[in-house]
Design a protein around this motif. Sequence first.
Motif, PDB file in Angstrom:
ATOM      1  N   PHE A  33       0.765  -1.329  -0.197  1.00  0.00           N
ATOM      2  CA  PHE A  33       0.063   0.149   0.029  1.00  0.00           C
ATOM      3  C   PHE A  33       0.848   1.442  -0.057  1.00  0.00           C
ATOM      4  O   PHE A  33       1.718   1.336   0.845  1.00  0.00           O
ATOM      5  CB  PHE A  33      -1.145  -0.044   1.289  1.00  0.00           C
ATOM      6  CG  PHE A  33      -2.099  -0.775   1.158  1.00  0.00           C
ATOM      7  CD1 PHE A  33      -3.355  -0.209   0.621  1.00  0.00           C
ATOM      8  CD2 PHE A  33      -2.105  -2.014   1.543  1.00  0.00           C
ATOM      9  CE1 PHE A  33      -4.586  -0.996   0.693  1.00  0.00           C
ATOM     10  CE2 PHE A  33      -3.421  -2.866   1.596  1.00  0.00           C
ATOM     11  CZ  PHE A  33      -4.509  -2.346   1.071  1.00  0.00           C
ATOM     12  N   ASP A  34       0.447   2.360  -0.978  1.00  0.00           N
ATOM     13  CA  ASP A  34       1.000   3.525  -0.890  1.00  0.00           C
ATOM     14  C   ASP A  34       0.297   4.375   0.452  1.00  0.00           C
ATOM     15  O   ASP A  34      -0.779   3.784   0.727  1.00  0.00           O
ATOM     16  CB  ASP A  34       0.433   4.267  -2.201  1.00  0.00           C
ATOM     17  CG  ASP A  34       0.723   5.762  -2.042  1.00  0.00           C
ATOM     18  OD1 ASP A  34       1.817   6.054  -1.951  1.00  0.00           O
ATOM     19  OD2 ASP A  34      -0.240   6.544  -2.246  1.00  0.00           O
ATOM     20  N   LEU A  35       0.775   5.287   0.778  1.00  0.00           N
ATOM     21  CA  LEU A  35       0.066   6.057   2.193  1.00  0.00           C
ATOM     22  C   LEU A  35      -0.582   7.282   1.478  1.00  0.00           C
ATOM     23  O   LEU A  35      -1.946   7.291   1.562  1.00  0.00           O
ATOM     24  CB  LEU A  35       1.220   6.424   3.024  1.00  0.00           C
ATOM     25  CG  LEU A  35       1.882   5.382   3.626  1.00  0.00           C
ATOM     26  CD1 LEU A  35       2.677   5.877   4.865  1.00  0.00           C
ATOM     27  CD2 LEU A  35       0.976   4.517   4.431  1.00  0.00           C
ATOM     28  N   ASP A  36      -0.034   8.321   1.273  1.00  0.00           N
ATOM     29  CA  ASP A  36      -0.631   9.730   0.868  1.00  0.00           C
ATOM     30  C   ASP A  36      -1.674   9.402  -0.412  1.00  0.00           C
ATOM     31  O   ASP A  36      -1.172   9.035  -1.414  1.00  0.00           O
ATOM     32  CB  ASP A  36       0.119  10.635   0.527  1.00  0.00           C
ATOM     33  CG  ASP A  36       1.066  10.960   1.683  1.00  0.00           C
ATOM     34  OD1 ASP A  36       0.689  11.920   2.783  1.00  0.00           O
ATOM     35  OD2 ASP A  36       2.363  10.364   1.791  1.00  0.00           O
ATOM     36  N   GLY A  37      -3.074   9.956   0.018  1.00  0.00           N
ATOM     37  CA  GLY A  37      -3.898   9.689  -1.050  1.00  0.00           C
ATOM     38  C   GLY A  37      -4.516   8.324  -1.208  1.00  0.00           C
ATOM     39  O   GLY A  37      -5.366   8.205  -2.209  1.00  0.00           O
ATOM     40  N   THR A  38      -3.973   7.471  -0.482  1.00  0.00           N
ATOM     41  CA  THR A  38      -4.481   6.105  -0.664  1.00  0.00           C
ATOM     42  C   THR A  38      -5.036   5.481   0.594  1.00  0.00           C
ATOM     43  O   THR A  38      -6.298   5.056   0.519  1.00  0.00           O
ATOM     44  CB  THR A  38      -3.388   5.124  -1.138  1.00  0.00           C
ATOM     45  OG1 THR A  38      -2.852   5.493  -2.352  1.00  0.00           O
ATOM     46  CG2 THR A  38      -3.529   3.856  -1.186  1.00  0.00           C
ATOM     47  N   LEU A  39      -4.136   5.345   1.425  1.00  0.00           N
ATOM     48  CA  LEU A  39      -4.722   5.233   2.926  1.00  0.00           C
ATOM     49  C   LEU A  39      -5.147   6.416   3.784  1.00  0.00           C
ATOM     50  O   LEU A  39      -5.756   6.439   4.778  1.00  0.00           O
ATOM     51  CB  LEU A  39      -3.514   4.381   3.782  1.00  0.00           C
ATOM     52  CG  LEU A  39      -3.283   2.972   3.170  1.00  0.00           C
ATOM     53  CD1 LEU A  39      -2.173   2.402   3.944  1.00  0.00           C
ATOM     54  CD2 LEU A  39      -4.492   2.296   2.941  1.00  0.00           C
ATOM     55  N   GLY A  73      -2.333   2.129  -5.091  1.00  0.00           N
ATOM     56  CA  GLY A  73      -1.791   3.471  -4.962  1.00  0.00           C
ATOM     57  C   GLY A  73      -3.103   4.201  -5.615  1.00  0.00           C
ATOM     58  O   GLY A  73      -3.882   3.958  -6.000  1.00  0.00           O
ATOM     59  N   ASP A  74      -2.528   5.754  -5.771  1.00  0.00           N
ATOM     60  CA  ASP A  74      -3.510   6.658  -6.289  1.00  0.00           C
ATOM     61  C   ASP A  74      -2.975   7.615  -7.256  1.00  0.00           C
ATOM     62  O   ASP A  74      -3.446   8.687  -7.633  1.00  0.00           O
ATOM     63  CB  ASP A  74      -3.678   7.646  -4.829  1.00  0.00           C
ATOM     64  CG  ASP A  74      -2.697   8.647  -4.378  1.00  0.00           C
ATOM     65  OD1 ASP A  74      -1.632   8.097  -4.187  1.00  0.00           O
ATOM     66  OD2 ASP A  74      -2.751   9.723  -4.378  1.00  0.00           O
ATOM     67  N   THR A  75      -1.684   7.392  -7.867  1.00  0.00           N
ATOM     68  CA  THR A  75      -0.950   8.318  -8.986  1.00  0.00           C
ATOM     69  C   THR A  75      -0.673   7.391 -10.064  1.00  0.00           C
ATOM     70  O   THR A  75      -0.325   6.271 -10.021  1.00  0.00           O
ATOM     71  CB  THR A  75      -0.141   8.820  -8.561  1.00  0.00           C
ATOM     72  OG1 THR A  75       1.216   8.308  -8.215  1.00  0.00           O
ATOM     73  CG2 THR A  75      -0.342   9.657  -7.001  1.00  0.00           C
ATOM     74  N   PRO A  76      -0.606   8.050 -11.421  1.00  0.00           N
ATOM     75  CA  PRO A  76       0.101   7.336 -12.458  1.00  0.00           C
ATOM     76  C   PRO A  76       1.342   6.956 -12.333  1.00  0.00           C
ATOM     77  O   PRO A  76       1.831   5.985 -12.619  1.00  0.00           O
ATOM     78  CB  PRO A  76       0.173   8.439 -13.618  1.00  0.00           C
ATOM     79  CG  PRO A  76      -1.135   9.052 -13.206  1.00  0.00           C
ATOM     80  CD  PRO A  76      -1.362   9.226 -11.740  1.00  0.00           C
ATOM     81  N   ARG A  77       2.161   7.505 -11.255  1.00  0.00           N
ATOM     82  CA  ARG A  77       3.584   7.141 -10.925  1.00  0.00           C
ATOM     83  C   ARG A  77       3.604   5.773 -10.239  1.00  0.00           C
ATOM     84  O   ARG A  77       4.365   5.053 -10.071  1.00  0.00           O
ATOM     85  CB  ARG A  77       4.205   8.094 -10.108  1.00  0.00           C
ATOM     86  CG  ARG A  77       4.628   9.373 -10.890  1.00  0.00           C
ATOM     87  CD  ARG A  77       5.672  10.283 -10.184  1.00  0.00           C
ATOM     88  NE  ARG A  77       6.323  11.185 -10.910  1.00  0.00           N
ATOM     89  CZ  ARG A  77       5.668  12.346 -10.832  1.00  0.00           C
ATOM     90  NH1 ARG A  77       4.726  12.889 -10.085  1.00  0.00           N
ATOM     91  NH2 ARG A  77       6.157  13.364 -11.779  1.00  0.00           N
ATOM     92  N   ASP A  78       2.670   5.441  -9.338  1.00  0.00           N
ATOM     93  CA  ASP A  78       2.518   4.431  -8.763  1.00  0.00           C
ATOM     94  C   ASP A  78       2.109   3.141  -9.604  1.00  0.00           C
ATOM     95  O   ASP A  78       2.771   1.975  -9.497  1.00  0.00           O
ATOM     96  CB  ASP A  78       1.184   4.396  -7.702  1.00  0.00           C
ATOM     97  CG  ASP A  78       1.297   5.438  -6.535  1.00  0.00           C
ATOM     98  OD1 ASP A  78       1.753   6.413  -6.879  1.00  0.00           O
ATOM     99  OD2 ASP A  78       0.910   5.155  -5.538  1.00  0.00           O
ATOM    100  N   VAL A  79       1.246   3.362 -10.538  1.00  0.00           N
ATOM    101  CA  VAL A  79       0.954   2.358 -11.693  1.00  0.00           C
ATOM    102  C   VAL A  79       2.342   2.044 -12.602  1.00  0.00           C
ATOM    103  O   VAL A  79       2.688   0.906 -12.699  1.00  0.00           O
ATOM    104  CB  VAL A  79      -0.092   2.854 -12.774  1.00  0.00           C
ATOM    105  CG1 VAL A  79      -0.420   1.865 -13.738  1.00  0.00           C
ATOM    106  CG2 VAL A  79      -1.356   3.260 -11.869  1.00  0.00           C
TER     107      VAL A  79
END
Length: 233
Positions: free
Chosen positions: A10-16, A172-178
């Motif tokens: 899990f990503d943190l900011d914007g996700t959790l 995640g919540d961003t294209p960079r996460d993808v």
Amino acid sequence: VKEPTHLIVFDLDGTLLDGHGAGHQAMERAFGAVLGMPGDFDRLDFAGRTDPAMLRLAAERVGVSLAPDDWPRLWAAFVDALKETVGSTGALPGVRALLDALKANPRVGLAVGTGNIEAGADLKLRAAGLDGIFDVGGYGSDGESREEMLAVALARGRAFFEAPGALALTVGDTPRDVAAAHYHRVPCIAVATGHYTAAELSAAAADAVLPSLADRSAFYRAVEAVSGRPIVD
Ligand SMILES: [Mg+2]
């Protein structure tokens, strides 16, 4: 220790959680305190970048190249500042209940994969009431690029749960996460609770897109869809 079939990172900011700018403010303060001048954080695109990448960019934009011995001082000042700003941080809707359920699920190993440095991640998780969930993770302090950070998160997660063959996926919540997930040939479930819409995350080739993590059944269905195996009966 359980023997999970799935490792979920899990990503943190914007996700959790939502820090309401706590990290950004702390970074600006630390930069000013250590370098004696403001960095240029204006319109800097924070989403999905690691903490060291953001500091380096803010420095480059004012013509400063950071020296090796600037970094430990910057991190110390950043953590001090974050302790003051982190109070605004809160868990996003449904997150605590989902993480509690996943933590209790023997098929699932949980890991953090975030651009926050580890000390910053710990402060944010505690402020959001999400401490005690994650035993392992990869952080911005492990690599300046999201790909490097995620390599560490995946390796530590597999080692911690003694599950080298577990099906890994990221949330995640961003294209960079993808992009970072796909770099490691791992699927990414994207949630539209950060700065990107569901349409933007779909366009970035997220393997599944959810409006939020509030609907636990929808999350379980997405995990099965992207990994090919269910985590609940
Ligand atoms: Mg994020």
